[in-house]
Design a protein around this motif. Structure first.
Motif, PDB file in Angstrom:
ATOM      1  N   GLU A  74      -6.267   6.648   7.238  1.00  0.00           N
ATOM      2  CA  GLU A  74      -6.939   5.391   8.001  1.00  0.00           C
ATOM      3  C   GLU A  74      -6.176   6.691   9.529  1.00  0.00           C
ATOM      4  O   GLU A  74      -5.985   5.894  10.608  1.00  0.00           O
ATOM      5  N   ARG A 132      -3.249   7.349   1.813  1.00  0.00           N
ATOM      6  CA  ARG A 132      -4.351   6.768   2.473  1.00  0.00           C
ATOM      7  C   ARG A 132      -3.660   6.199   3.535  1.00  0.00           C
ATOM      8  O   ARG A 132      -4.434   6.461   4.927  1.00  0.00           O
ATOM      9  N   ASP A 164       0.658   6.932  -3.593  1.00  0.00           N
ATOM     10  CA  ASP A 164      -1.279   6.636  -2.702  1.00  0.00           C
ATOM     11  C   ASP A 164      -1.110   6.133  -1.175  1.00  0.00           C
ATOM     12  O   ASP A 164      -1.939   6.000  -0.668  1.00  0.00           O
TER      13      ASP A 164
END
Length: 170
Positions: free
Chosen positions: A133, A129, A125
């Motif tokens: 980003e 992420r 995860d």
């Protein structure tokens, strides 16, 4: 009155710009010896302002390089010897290896510790992420540098003794 350019840089700027790089790599980039870098970090020597500016330029060049000119994961010389996670087909083992190598390289000493770290810290995860980003490219850049240093530090010592195979192979 014209203000003079600063003669010395700040240690905080130096540490920020060299985050994740080994002392040898920083010395190579700045074309000086490793003792000089150690003296900067320990506060025994002032850091000339031009060294800070050179690090800023190098970081900007690395960030501005288009993806096509950046080397791919196959050039680091280390290959993950772990199986891909069927629950996360979008995160290959090479990316897991890079993430753990940058953020917690001591967990690369065995497949067991690597798997425990990946599962316990929910690395999949975190990688997803970071990709969303746009910060995962920085991890890969830092990994390319660290991948050259990590095997050198593990050639001897207790890290590989009685731990089983490491989480990568050359």
């Amino acid at each position: 009155m014209i203000s003079a350019a600063p003669r010395h840089g700040e240690l905080s700027d130096f540490l920020t710009l060299t985050d994740g790089l080994s002392i040898a790599r920083v010395a190579e980039a700045l074309r000086c010896c490793t003792r000089t870098i150690r003296n900067y970090v320990a506060g025994r020597s002032p850091i000339p302002w031009h060294r800070i500016e050179l690090l800023r330029l190098l970081k900007r060049e690395t960030a501005a390089a288009p993806a096509e000119t950046r080397p791919d994961d196959s050039d680091v010389g280390l290959t993950a010897n772990i199986e891909p996670d069927p629950a996360a087909p979008d995160v290959p083992p090479a990316e897991l290896l890079a993430w753990v190598g940058v953020h917690a390289p001591h967990f690369l000493s065995s497949q067991r510790s690597f798997a425990l770290y990946v599962r316990g810290w929910n690395v999949v995860d975190k990688i997803r992420r970071a990709k969303r980003e746009g910060t995962f490219a920085d991890v890969l850049v830092r990994w390319r540098v660290l991948a050259l240093e990590i095997p050198k530090s593990w050639r001897s010592g207790r890290l590989l003794k009685d731990n089983g195979p490491p989480a990568y192979h050359r």
